[in-house]
Design an enzyme around this catalytic site. Sequence first.
Site, short mmCIF file in Angstrom:
data_model
loop_
_atom_site.label_atom_id
_atom_site.label_comp_id
_atom_site.label_asym_id
_atom_site.label_seq_id
_atom_site.Cartn_x
_atom_site.Cartn_y
_atom_site.Cartn_z
N TYR A 1 -10.40 2.40 6.75
CA TYR A 1 -9.48 1.91 5.76
C TYR A 1 -10.19 1.04 4.48
O TYR A 1 -10.45 0.13 4.89
CB TYR A 1 -8.08 1.32 6.22
N SER A 2 -10.29 1.46 3.34
CA SER A 2 -10.79 0.67 2.28
C SER A 2 -9.82 0.79 0.96
O SER A 2 -9.77 1.94 0.66
CB SER A 2 -12.23 1.16 1.90
N ASN A 3 -9.49 -0.27 0.50
CA ASN A 3 -8.84 -0.27 -0.85
C ASN A 3 -9.53 0.15 -2.02
O ASN A 3 -9.31 0.69 -2.97
CB ASN A 3 -8.25 -1.50 -1.22
N GLY B 1 3.09 -0.59 3.59
CA GLY B 1 2.48 -1.61 2.83
C GLY B 1 2.62 -3.12 3.05
O GLY B 1 3.50 -3.39 3.84
N PHE C 1 -13.40 -9.32 0.11
CA PHE C 1 -14.38 -10.37 -0.41
C PHE C 1 -13.69 -11.04 -1.43
O PHE C 1 -14.32 -11.82 -2.36
CB PHE C 1 -15.56 -9.52 -1.00
N SER D 1 0.77 -1.21 0.03
CA SER D 1 -0.03 0.02 0.15
C SER D 1 0.82 1.26 -0.11
O SER D 1 0.29 2.36 0.09
CB SER D 1 -0.87 -0.02 1.19
#
Length: 395
Positions: free
Chosen positions: A204-206, A349, A167, A106
Amino acid sequence: MTDRSHSFRRARASSSGPRRGIATVLVMAATGLAVGGALPVSAAQPRGSGQVVRQGLDHLVHDDGYPAALAADLGRDGRTHNYAAGVADLSTGAKVPVDGQVRAGSNTKAFTATVVLQLVGEGKVALDAPVEQYLPNLVRGEGIDGRHITVRQLLQHTSGLPDYAEFVGDLVGAQRHTYLQPRTLLDLALAHKALFAPGTSWAYSNTNYLLAGLIIEKVTGRPLAEEITHRITERIGLRHTYFPGAGDEGIREAHPKGYYAQPGGPLKDVTELDPSWAWAAGQMISTPSDLNRFFSALFGGRLLEPAQLTQMRTTVEVPAGEMWPGARYGLGVTSTALSCGGLMWGHGGDIPGYQTRTGVTDDGRAVTVAVTADIAPAKQGPSDVLALLDATLCR
């Protein structure tokens, strides 16, 4: 890619430990030592200029069980010193390549955010414009509406969008060699309801950076990898940093192998994998010294105009347990208080096989530490990595 704390999946600091399955692959256990926590006395109180790093890396290998640990230390004089400990390959005992390439996880988010802010400076993107303006009719779901989510909220993780990485599936098993397109990943996220109303909390969301990457491509008309290469890596001479292409499952230059700590089993070699699922949120490959060079250039004002850099450095509080203690989140970057005063800026990351942590200070110091197992073999490992950054920057 793991790390919600500073990377791919959300890092939850709980006494019960990380969740299993893919959630575990994408989670960094940010428990134990906080930044500035106590390393062993021999590592915390070195006499030579490089001893703190050498002894810290030895501690990560011999006490925390990482196969290898690498570090690049950039001094205020502009000189870089590189260090390595452990072995590059558990099966052969091969020597660790100094400043070898690793999956940067990240840290990619800082590159993506930088390109978005460059476009802001060029008048092509507005931070407080809705996502709908750039990606019409795309962001829709239960409690999700791109007309009410801003670009700024994407970059700062305040959009409330669910994290598609929750998911995806088993990224060290069945899904390890599967190519996943950005729209496929977005569909995974939008099939779930919003975490909260935009701007009312932090998570936190990609998915946020997936959308940021799509905005870059829509506005520029060019692939994300090309924009990052042209605008950042070539511009500041990052010779060992790249965005893997479709089907590129290996690491091109000298590198240590990356491992995954299987619950109750031996470390699993996961060096080769398809990183497409990480995309704008975490697909890049780099070296410790290149990451130092990037963050030093970024916070030194070489990549953004002052107005955009100020926006990037404007942070919000991160809820307890979402990252390590004291962390705050800006636009694609974090700040953390140092034990000696002042702030450490960077990101960090986690991706199966590798964890990296980066820190730069306003007076020109920079350090990056990379370890070659994620999830960590020992619970305290990630915290010890952070403690080493603090000890190095405070020496």
